[in-house]
Design a protein around this motif. Structure first.
Motif, PDB file in Angstrom:
ATOM      1  N   UNK A   1      32.493  -7.757 -63.619  1.00 52.54           N
ATOM      2  CA  UNK A   1      33.951  -7.650 -63.598  1.00 52.54           C
ATOM      3  C   UNK A   1      34.558  -8.767 -62.763  1.00 52.54           C
ATOM      4  N   UNK A   2      33.925  -9.100 -61.640  1.00 58.34           N
ATOM      5  CA  UNK A   2      34.415 -10.169 -60.768  1.00 58.34           C
ATOM      6  C   UNK A   2      34.459 -11.501 -61.512  1.00 58.34           C
ATOM      7  N   UNK A   3      33.366 -11.850 -62.167  1.00 62.24           N
ATOM      8  CA  UNK A   3      33.308 -13.135 -62.868  1.00 62.24           C
ATOM      9  C   UNK A   3      34.209 -13.134 -64.110  1.00 62.24           C
ATOM     10  N   UNK A   4      34.325 -11.986 -64.768  1.00 62.54           N
ATOM     11  CA  UNK A   4      35.239 -11.907 -65.911  1.00 62.54           C
ATOM     12  C   UNK A   4      36.671 -12.151 -65.459  1.00 62.54           C
ATOM     13  N   UNK A   5      37.022 -11.610 -64.291  1.00 59.06           N
ATOM     14  CA  UNK A   5      38.364 -11.846 -63.760  1.00 59.06           C
ATOM     15  C   UNK A   5      38.556 -13.311 -63.393  1.00 59.06           C
ATOM     16  N   UNK A   6      37.536 -13.905 -62.746  1.00 58.22           N
ATOM     17  CA  UNK A   6      37.673 -15.276 -62.272  1.00 58.22           C
ATOM     18  C   UNK A   6      37.822 -16.269 -63.421  1.00 58.22           C
TER      19      UNK A   6
ATOM     20  N   UNK B   1      43.376 -11.042 -60.394  1.00 60.35           N
ATOM     21  CA  UNK B   1      43.571 -11.314 -58.966  1.00 60.35           C
ATOM     22  C   UNK B   1      42.853 -12.622 -58.643  1.00 60.35           C
ATOM     23  N   UNK B   2      43.231 -13.222 -57.534  1.00 55.68           N
ATOM     24  CA  UNK B   2      42.629 -14.474 -57.110  1.00 55.68           C
ATOM     25  C   UNK B   2      41.225 -14.235 -56.562  1.00 55.68           C
ATOM     26  N   UNK B   3      40.264 -15.124 -56.840  1.00 56.27           N
ATOM     27  CA  UNK B   3      38.926 -14.971 -56.261  1.00 56.27           C
ATOM     28  C   UNK B   3      38.921 -15.036 -54.734  1.00 56.27           C
ATOM     29  N   UNK B   4      40.009 -15.544 -54.151  1.00 56.59           N
ATOM     30  CA  UNK B   4      40.093 -15.614 -52.689  1.00 56.59           C
ATOM     31  C   UNK B   4      40.703 -14.356 -52.076  1.00 56.59           C
TER      32      UNK B   4
END
Length: 500
Positions: free
Chosen positions: A182-187, A193-196
């Motif tokens: 999910x994190x990489x799909x968002x990035x 949301x921003x990766x930061x």
């Protein structure tokens, strides 16, 4: 591999546990991950065994009480000091002290510059914990159905001091994979949301983590007094501070599957560990235009240990965190605050100081970390293989040497075990700690030599693992009695042969 099973040998007629209780591998909680295999014990009705019972202490000496009060009072401020030093003094640990001593700043000035808890941070943290709870309780493991060698799904834990054997839903690897997918799909695709986002809310999230840590620790203590999951496994010292920190209840649970120790030791802190590092890398790129090789090394080496933990989560059920420690502030607050905030100091430091290592330096750090991981993993594999095969295996090409032993649980039952004295376990009683320390040192060396702050981790781990050696051996001596004396005679060194 260094150890392999022997084929075509008859199965053992008993179900004696094959253990190495002196073995601990502490990393992924506030203590990291420990390794105390006590499982599948054969039980007899012999109530005259000389060995003592085991588990957390019933009585508290003054030194232990003083240490506990010190930690309860100071540990939250230690975490705050490190994070504040990075936020306001670019990770210079002496900066706040020098400013206060010279009158350039007051405590109130430093506190005024500290970001408070925010609604956004509270919402993010609540969403994060809720998501991990749902992954833990509502999604049975499917990874074990298609990943060769991975053991997940419903698994049994070790016998508790009261003789109880709990069952666990092992799905940590699945939760880690889904979370990072999910994190990489968002990035790269969704841009929700921003990766930061973690770095940008790092201090407000600290207050949220403290609230959860204290809330779950307090709830666990109240639960232990008034509605414990297993009353026979509760321990009361008569001292409030010790009970609060070290825990009253052995395996507090809500419902059938939500186990406090397994959840908080592995989720949300360890799943978050690699996400935090990724957010730090994204911030470094945003601020400096690129990600340095030091940041890549920290992300890769720490990710290896995190993935190893979840790949071997079933093995973790036989570790000291599950088999010995009760659930209190030590695990509850430590897993929510100490672990995610102090184990990620290297990545945080590299945001403020984008160290670019020379090629020889980077290769040396990588090799140190990989060799440390090799020792760590092979040592634990040897012990686990020894336990699973009832000693019918080869370690370093030879039949393993063992010491037969027995111990008594609180219900008066006598259990029989074997202690491994071959392979790395014949070199030293805790030689897997050497691998742990090598990996810890590699994280720190990746940050160069500009500041002391990133080296807190190796200093902390050296103290922690030395204490673990002593604590574990005291427990094993109480548990196994004369059998433990035979074991220490066969393997005389705790950690480093010829030294300690």
């Amino acid at each position: 591999m260094a150890a392999k099973s022997q084929r075509n040998v008859p199965k053992a007629k008993s179900v004696d546990s094959v253990t190495n209780d002196s073995v601990t591998n502490d990393r992924v909680t506030n203590d990291r991950v420990t390794n105390d295999s006590v499982t599948n014990d054969s039980v007899t009705n012999d109530r005259t065994a000389s060995q003592g019972q085991w588990g957390r202490a019933w009585e508290v000496d003054w030194f232990s009480l003083g240490s506990i009060i010190f930690l309860l009072l100071c540990a939250p401020f230690i975490v705050y000091y490190f994070i504040m030093a990075c936020d306001q003094y670019s990770c210079a640990l002496t900066g706040p002290v020098v400013d206060i001593a010279t009158g350039r700043a007051r405590l109130s000035d430093i506190w005024a510059k500290t970001p408070p808890i925010t609604r956004k941070a509270a919402q993010l943290y609540t969403l994060w914990v809720t998501f991990q709870v749902l992954l833990y309780t509502s999604l049975p493991d499917f990874c074990h159905k298609f990943l060769p060698g991975y053991v997940g799904g419903i698994q049994e834990g070790a016998v508790t001091p009261a003789g109880v054997v709990n069952k666990y839903q092992i799905n940590g690897l699945q939760a880690w994979l889904l979370t990072h997918l999910l994190w990489f799909a968002n990035a790269h695709l969704l841009s929700w949301f921003s990766p930061t986002i973690i770095f940008d809310n790092w201090i407000p999230l600290l207050w949220c983590a403290n609230i959860l840590g204290y809330a779950v620790s307090t709830f666990a203590m109240v639960k232990g007094y008034f509605f414990p999951t297993s009353a026979r496994d509760c321990k009361f010292t008569g001292n409030f501070f010790y009970n609060y920190m070290m825990g009253v209840e052995f395996n507090p649970r809500i419902g059938k599957w939500f186990d406090f120790k397994l959840f908080f030791n592995g989720r949300p802190g360890i799943v978050a560990w690699t996400l935090i590092n990724l957010s730090f890398a994204a911030k470094q790129r945003e601020l400096h235009g690129h990600v340095t090789n030091a940041m890549v090394l920290v992300n890769v080496l720490q990710a290896i240990y995190v993935i190893d933990f979840f790949w071997n989560e079933t093995w973790y059920l036989k570790t000291i965190d599950i088999c010995h420690d009760h659930f209190g502030w030590y695990l509850g607050w430590g897993d929510c605050v100490w672990l995610p905030y102090l184990y990620t100091l290297q990545g945080l430091y590299l945001v403020y100081h984008p160290v670019q290592l020379s090629t020889p330096h980077a290769v040396g750090v990588l090799l140190l970390g990989l060799v440390g991981y090799y020792i760590f993993r092979v040592a634990n594999h040897q012990k686990d293989l020894f336990r699973r095969t009832d000693g019918r295996c080869l370690i370093w090409g030879k039949k393993p040497k063992v010491i037969e032993c027995s111990y008594m649980s609180a219900d008066g039952q006598t259990h029989h075990s074997k202690l491994l004295v071959s392979g790395f376990w014949g070199v030293a009683r805790h030689f897997n700690y050497v691998g742990d320390l090598m990996g810890s040192l590699a994280y720190c060396l990746a940050c160069g030599g500009g500041h002391l702050l990133p080296y807190f981790y190796i200093i902390y781990m050296a103290i922690l693992l030395t204490h673990r050696c002593l604590r574990d051996e005291h427990r094993c001596a109480s548990k196994y009695g004369r059998d433990w004396e035979r074991y220490t005679a066969a393997v005389p060194y705790r950690l480093l042969p010829g030294i300690f």
